[in-house]
Motif scaffolding. Structure first.
Motif, PDB file in Angstrom:
ATOM      1  N   SER A   1       0.832  -1.213   0.000  1.00 35.76           N
ATOM      2  CA  SER A   1       0.000   0.000   0.000  1.00 35.76           C
ATOM      3  C   SER A   1       0.857   1.250   0.000  1.00 35.76           C
ATOM      4  CB  SER A   1      -0.923  -0.009   1.221  1.00 35.76           C
ATOM      5  OG  SER A   1      -1.775  -1.144   1.210  1.00 35.76           O
ATOM      6  N   LEU A   2       1.950   1.226   0.758  1.00 29.89           N
ATOM      7  CA  LEU A   2       2.840   2.381   0.807  1.00 29.89           C
ATOM      8  C   LEU A   2       3.526   2.597  -0.540  1.00 29.89           C
ATOM      9  CD1 LEU A   2       4.298   4.608   2.363  1.00 29.89           C
ATOM     10  CD2 LEU A   2       5.946   2.901   3.149  1.00 29.89           C
ATOM     11  N   LEU A   3       3.989   1.513  -1.168  1.00 31.41           N
ATOM     12  CA  LEU A   3       4.649   1.645  -2.474  1.00 31.41           C
ATOM     13  C   LEU A   3       3.668   2.136  -3.525  1.00 31.41           C
ATOM     14  CD1 LEU A   3       7.363   1.123  -3.919  1.00 31.41           C
ATOM     15  CD2 LEU A   3       6.475  -1.128  -4.530  1.00 31.41           C
ATOM     16  N   SER A   4       2.435   1.685  -3.459  1.00 30.62           N
ATOM     17  CA  SER A   4       1.425   2.131  -4.408  1.00 30.62           C
ATOM     18  C   SER A   4       1.072   3.600  -4.211  1.00 30.62           C
ATOM     19  CB  SER A   4       0.174   1.270  -4.283  1.00 30.62           C
ATOM     20  OG  SER A   4      -0.846   1.721  -5.138  1.00 30.62           O
ATOM     21  N   ALA A   5       1.097   4.076  -2.956  1.00 27.69           N
ATOM     22  CA  ALA A   5       0.739   5.464  -2.667  1.00 27.69           C
ATOM     23  C   ALA A   5       1.854   6.440  -3.047  1.00 27.69           C
ATOM     24  CB  ALA A   5       0.404   5.616  -1.184  1.00 27.69           C
ATOM     25  N   MET A   6       3.114   5.976  -3.045  1.00 29.17           N
ATOM     26  CA  MET A   6       4.233   6.892  -3.279  1.00 29.17           C
ATOM     27  C   MET A   6       4.860   6.727  -4.658  1.00 29.17           C
ATOM     28  SD  MET A   6       6.170   6.943   0.413  1.00 29.17           S
ATOM     29  CE  MET A   6       7.015   8.449  -0.071  1.00 29.17           C
ATOM     30  N   SER A   7       4.454   5.733  -5.428  1.00 36.62           N
ATOM     31  CA  SER A   7       5.035   5.523  -6.752  1.00 36.62           C
ATOM     32  C   SER A   7       3.932   5.115  -7.717  1.00 36.62           C
ATOM     33  CB  SER A   7       6.125   4.440  -6.688  1.00 36.62           C
ATOM     34  OG  SER A   7       5.550   3.172  -6.446  1.00 36.62           O
ATOM     35  N   ARG A   8       4.338   4.835  -8.945  1.00 36.57           N
ATOM     36  CA  ARG A   8       3.386   4.417  -9.964  1.00 36.57           C
ATOM     37  C   ARG A   8       3.266   2.901 -10.046  1.00 36.57           C
ATOM     38  NH1 ARG A   8       4.732   8.489 -15.082  1.00 36.57           N
ATOM     39  NH2 ARG A   8       4.385  10.454 -13.947  1.00 36.57           N
ATOM     40  N   ALA A   9       3.879   2.210  -9.121  1.00 41.09           N
ATOM     41  CA  ALA A   9       3.778   0.749  -9.107  1.00 41.09           C
ATOM     42  C   ALA A   9       2.349   0.317  -8.776  1.00 41.09           C
ATOM     43  CB  ALA A   9       4.750   0.165  -8.093  1.00 41.09           C
ATOM     44  N   SER A  10       1.976  -0.841  -9.273  1.00 41.70           N
ATOM     45  CA  SER A  10       0.622  -1.367  -9.059  1.00 41.70           C
ATOM     46  C   SER A  10       0.692  -2.766  -8.460  1.00 41.70           C
ATOM     47  CB  SER A  10      -0.159  -1.390 -10.380  1.00 41.70           C
ATOM     48  OG  SER A  10      -0.240  -0.105 -10.939  1.00 41.70           O
ATOM     49  N   PRO A  11       1.123  -2.887  -7.205  1.00 40.33           N
ATOM     50  CA  PRO A  11       1.177  -4.213  -6.578  1.00 40.33           C
ATOM     51  C   PRO A  11      -0.212  -4.694  -6.191  1.00 40.33           C
ATOM     52  CG  PRO A  11       1.808  -2.535  -4.996  1.00 40.33           C
ATOM     53  CD  PRO A  11       1.608  -1.830  -6.303  1.00 40.33           C
ATOM     54  N   GLU A  12      -0.318  -5.998  -5.957  1.00 43.34           N
ATOM     55  CA  GLU A  12      -1.578  -6.560  -5.479  1.00 43.34           C
ATOM     56  C   GLU A  12      -1.786  -6.133  -4.028  1.00 43.34           C
ATOM     57  OE1 GLU A  12      -3.825  -8.234  -7.061  1.00 43.34           O
ATOM     58  OE2 GLU A  12      -2.799  -8.457  -8.980  1.00 43.34           O
ATOM     59  N   ILE A  13      -2.957  -5.578  -3.717  1.00 45.47           N
ATOM     60  CA  ILE A  13      -3.276  -5.098  -2.373  1.00 45.47           C
ATOM     61  C   ILE A  13      -4.569  -5.760  -1.922  1.00 45.47           C
ATOM     62  CG2 ILE A  13      -3.808  -3.080  -0.957  1.00 45.47           C
ATOM     63  CD1 ILE A  13      -2.245  -1.389  -2.934  1.00 45.47           C
ATOM     64  N   ALA A  14      -4.527  -6.374  -0.751  1.00 47.14           N
ATOM     65  CA  ALA A  14      -5.705  -7.045  -0.210  1.00 47.14           C
ATOM     66  C   ALA A  14      -5.580  -7.095   1.311  1.00 47.14           C
ATOM     67  CB  ALA A  14      -5.838  -8.455  -0.782  1.00 47.14           C
ATOM     68  N   PRO A  15      -6.696  -7.194   2.047  1.00 47.68           N
ATOM     69  CA  PRO A  15      -6.650  -7.186   3.522  1.00 47.68           C
ATOM     70  C   PRO A  15      -6.315  -8.539   4.125  1.00 47.68           C
ATOM     71  CG  PRO A  15      -8.921  -7.251   2.794  1.00 47.68           C
ATOM     72  CD  PRO A  15      -8.095  -7.145   1.551  1.00 47.68           C
ATOM     73  N   TYR A  16      -5.314  -9.212   3.607  1.00 49.38           N
ATOM     74  CA  TYR A  16      -4.889 -10.487   4.185  1.00 49.38           C
ATOM     75  C   TYR A  16      -3.384 -10.627   3.957  1.00 49.38           C
ATOM     76  CZ  TYR A  16      -5.658 -11.804  -0.707  1.00 49.38           C
ATOM     77  OH  TYR A  16      -5.665 -11.835  -2.076  1.00 49.38           O
ATOM     78  N   PRO A  17      -2.704 -11.448   4.757  1.00 54.98           N
ATOM     79  CA  PRO A  17      -1.249 -11.583   4.632  1.00 54.98           C
ATOM     80  C   PRO A  17      -0.844 -12.274   3.332  1.00 54.98           C
ATOM     81  CG  PRO A  17      -2.029 -12.356   6.783  1.00 54.98           C
ATOM     82  CD  PRO A  17      -3.229 -12.171   5.915  1.00 54.98           C
ATOM     83  N   PHE A  18       0.447 -12.106   3.002  1.00 50.59           N
ATOM     84  CA  PHE A  18       1.084 -12.742   1.850  1.00 50.59           C
ATOM     85  C   PHE A  18       0.380 -12.388   0.538  1.00 50.59           C
ATOM     86  CE2 PHE A  18       2.064 -15.567   5.452  1.00 50.59           C
ATOM     87  CZ  PHE A  18       3.454 -15.501   5.402  1.00 50.59           C
ATOM     88  N   THR A  19      -0.043 -11.130   0.431  1.00 49.83           N
ATOM     89  CA  THR A  19      -0.605 -10.674  -0.835  1.00 49.83           C
ATOM     90  C   THR A  19       0.486 -10.558  -1.890  1.00 49.83           C
ATOM     91  OG1 THR A  19      -2.234  -9.406   0.424  1.00 49.83           O
ATOM     92  CG2 THR A  19      -2.014  -8.891  -1.912  1.00 49.83           C
ATOM     93  N   THR A  20       1.657 -10.037  -1.477  1.00 50.22           N
ATOM     94  CA  THR A  20       2.793  -9.925  -2.388  1.00 50.22           C
ATOM     95  C   THR A  20       3.541 -11.249  -2.414  1.00 50.22           C
ATOM     96  OG1 THR A  20       3.004  -7.569  -1.853  1.00 50.22           O
ATOM     97  CG2 THR A  20       4.897  -8.637  -2.887  1.00 50.22           C
ATOM     98  N   LEU A  21       3.573 -11.881  -3.571  1.00 49.57           N
ATOM     99  CA  LEU A  21       4.234 -13.174  -3.721  1.00 49.57           C
ATOM    100  C   LEU A  21       5.585 -13.064  -4.405  1.00 49.57           C
ATOM    101  CD1 LEU A  21       1.161 -15.321  -4.832  1.00 49.57           C
ATOM    102  CD2 LEU A  21       2.072 -14.993  -2.524  1.00 49.57           C
ATOM    103  N   ASN A  22       5.824 -11.969  -5.130  1.00 51.95           N
ATOM    104  CA  ASN A  22       7.080 -11.768  -5.845  1.00 51.95           C
ATOM    105  C   ASN A  22       7.587 -10.364  -5.588  1.00 51.95           C
ATOM    106  OD1 ASN A  22       7.031 -14.360  -7.263  1.00 51.95           O
ATOM    107  ND2 ASN A  22       5.339 -13.481  -8.436  1.00 51.95           N
ATOM    108  N   PRO A  23       8.904 -10.183  -5.588  1.00 48.48           N
ATOM    109  CA  PRO A  23       9.451  -8.828  -5.405  1.00 48.48           C
ATOM    110  C   PRO A  23       8.996  -7.891  -6.516  1.00 48.48           C
ATOM    111  CG  PRO A  23      11.158 -10.497  -5.109  1.00 48.48           C
ATOM    112  CD  PRO A  23       9.965 -11.203  -5.658  1.00 48.48           C
ATOM    113  N   LEU A  24       8.889  -6.625  -6.169  1.00 47.99           N
ATOM    114  CA  LEU A  24       8.431  -5.611  -7.109  1.00 47.99           C
ATOM    115  C   LEU A  24       9.200  -4.321  -6.854  1.00 47.99           C
ATOM    116  CD1 LEU A  24       6.303  -4.828  -9.313  1.00 47.99           C
ATOM    117  CD2 LEU A  24       4.852  -4.047  -7.435  1.00 47.99           C
ATOM    118  N   ILE A  25       9.550  -3.610  -7.910  1.00 48.06           N
ATOM    119  CA  ILE A  25      10.275  -2.347  -7.799  1.00 48.06           C
ATOM    120  C   ILE A  25       9.365  -1.213  -8.229  1.00 48.06           C
ATOM    121  CG2 ILE A  25      12.177  -0.972  -8.725  1.00 48.06           C
ATOM    122  CD1 ILE A  25      13.893  -3.359  -8.776  1.00 48.06           C
ATOM    123  N   GLY A  26       9.281  -0.188  -7.385  1.00 49.73           N
ATOM    124  CA  GLY A  26       8.549   1.026  -7.709  1.00 49.73           C
ATOM    125  C   GLY A  26       9.484   2.218  -7.717  1.00 49.73           C
ATOM    126  N   LEU A  27       9.143   3.245  -8.484  1.00 52.19           N
ATOM    127  CA  LEU A  27       9.988   4.423  -8.646  1.00 52.19           C
ATOM    128  C   LEU A  27       9.319   5.619  -7.981  1.00 52.19           C
ATOM    129  CD1 LEU A  27      12.719   4.930 -10.019  1.00 52.19           C
ATOM    130  CD2 LEU A  27      11.468   5.831 -11.979  1.00 52.19           C
TER     131      LEU A  27
END
Length: 484
Positions: free
Chosen positions: A308-334
């Motif tokens: 959520s923080l990376l999505s709010a501060m960059s143009r990255a679009s990670p998967e966001i959901a109210p449960y653990p282990f939503t992010t399964l792979n590393p992602l880079i945001g700018l």
């Protein structure tokens, strides 16, 4: 389909010349299915549009050289002059780092350079085979897995082929032939790592040898694994445009024109056919390991709000959901600033207790923050999942300190307390903040400002102050990295 592989300026001319052919892969967004319905169903299941791959095994083979030509042309009625041309050398396989790629997702894993062309009469030499240029993400570590008949020569920094015994069966099978055959089978099984047994001696009978290969593990019913194959570090493609030649092409055969340019030697001339035989290209089995290169690494427990923080501060679009282990792979945001200053932030999947020992694929995730210049520890101060934020910070620091040689703990860092909008008890909130301050002092984190940044990624509270501190921390990390 658009291609995303532009030539980089510091790649040698011979890689970008007409004598090279490219192995290009579509950009990450193009890994989605061409069917819109398939993409929609994948999104509903919470799966990404492309598969992130950070490890790959490939086989590279240099091109075979071209054959030399044995030819003569008549000069007068009786004299003949050799005019056979040389064969061209085979093409090489080259790995080049490309900053536009972020995954090792490949459509194939076998690559080969083009074979050299054959020489011809009238002293015409064969063309050299084209090089195969394989573009990989920046930050790939290349290791070569030695074959069963290869050894590493540390003095010459090269791989040397060994001469293994070969059985020439001519119809008369002797004890020596039986031993060499069994020894070759022993070496082959050790090479593939599927059997564990000792060395075979000449005095041992074949019955004893057959018993040793039937050694099974009683616990899991599988054959014991033998010694692993030796791996040699080849290089680290940590800069854009860096390249490594992993498989060189074979030399072309010599034509008999070389005989006409020297004093006649009947012995030398009689071996023209042997010299015309080309060399085979080099074959290399490689392991590629991707370690993301970013300025800032986000470290936190699952569901702490990193995505959520990376999505709010960059143009990255990670998967966001109210449960653990939503992010399964590393992602880079700018993260971009108004003065064109940029910070690349790596969001790795959640770290749990015991990650430095391999729990929850912790080793696979932690290695992606090895190259970061600074670290951001994110804790859920509201304890949405019933965890204590103070204990979470202690565990995160311990896992970072226990990973590898502990050098990551000395990186410039900052601590972020997320989800402050979900806290209602002001007294308890202040007490938790004081405990977080104490953890920072006790663990000796490399924090420039002994403070905890209080934010809410969902509401946007405190993000402006956080962006300013991120910039200061990353600049300090760059100074430490370059020794300024």
């Amino acid at each position: 389909m658009p291609r995303c592989h532009a030539l980089v300026s510091n790649v040698p001319n011979w890689i970008g010349s007409a004598s090279s052919k490219y192995v290009t892969f579509p950009p990450n967004r193009c890994f989605a299915s061409s069917s819109s319905s398939g993409s929609r169903h994948r999104k509903e299941r919470g799966q990404g549009s492309y598969k992130f791959v950070d490890r790959a095994k490939i086989r590279a083979r240099g091109g075979t050289g071209g054959k030399g030509c044995i030819s003569h042309h008549h000069v007068g009625s009786y004299k003949r002059v050799a005019d056979g041309g040389n064969g061209g050398s085979g093409g090489a396989v080259v790995l080049v780092a490309d900053k536009n790629l972020q995954s090792l997702n490949m459509s194939k894993h076998h690559f080969a350079g083009e074979d050299g062309k054959h020489g011809s009469s009238q002293n015409m030499h064969g063309r050299r085979g084209k090089n195969t240029v394989l573009r990989v993400p920046r930050g790939v570590v290349v290791r070569r897995v030695l074959d069963w008949d290869e050894t590493w020569d540390a003095d010459r920094k090269t791989v040397v082929k060994e001469n293994k015994p070969v059985v020439n069966f001519d119809g008369n099978w002797t004890d020596e032939d039986a031993f060499l055959s069994a020894k070759a089978l022993d070496d082959s099984r050790n090479h593939f790592g599927d059997i564990s047994h000792g060395d075979l001696n000449k005095n041992e009978s074949l019955e004893v040898y057959e018993e040793t290969i039937d050694n099974e593990d009683e616990d899991n019913g599988r054959i014991d694994e033998g010694p692993s194959r030796e791996k040699i570090f080849v290089g680290d493609l940590d800069k854009d445009g860096a390249y490594i030649v992993v498989a060189r092409g074979g030399k072309g055969g010599l034509g008999n024109y070389s005989v006409s340019t020297r004093n006649f030697d009947p012995v030398y001339a009689s071996k023209a056919g042997q010299r015309a035989i080309p060399q085979l290209g080099e074959v290399a089995h490689l392991e590629l390991e991707l370690k993301l290169i970013a300025d800032l690494g986000l470290v936190g427990f699952p569901n702490a709000g990193k995505s959520s923080l990376l999505s709010a501060m960059s143009r990255a679009s990670p998967e966001i959901a109210p449960y653990p282990f939503t992010t399964l792979n590393p992602l880079i945001g700018l993260i971009e600033y108004r003065d064109d200053f940029r910070v690349s932030a790596a969001d790795v999947p959640g770290i749990i207790k015991g990650a430095s020992e391999g729990r929850g694929r912790g080793l696979d995730f932690l290695r992606h923050i090895e190259r970061t210049k600074a670290l951001m520890y994110i804790v859920d101060i509201a304890g949405v999942d019933g965890r204590c934020p103070v204990n979470d910070l202690k565990i995160l620091v311990d896992e970072i300190a226990n990973y590898g040689d502990g050098h990551l703990l000395g990186r410039p860092a900052l601590v972020v307390a997320n989800k402050i909008d979900l806290f209602e008890d002001e007294e308890e909130y202040s007490e938790i903040l004081l405990q977080l301050y104490q953890v920072i002092e006790d663990t000796e984190l490399n924090v420039d400002i002994n403070d905890v940044v209080e934010i809410s990624a969902a509401c946007g509270h405190g993000l402006q102050q956080l962006s300013r501190i991120i910039r200061q921390t990353v600049k300090r990390g760059h100074r430490d990295y370059h020794g300024i």
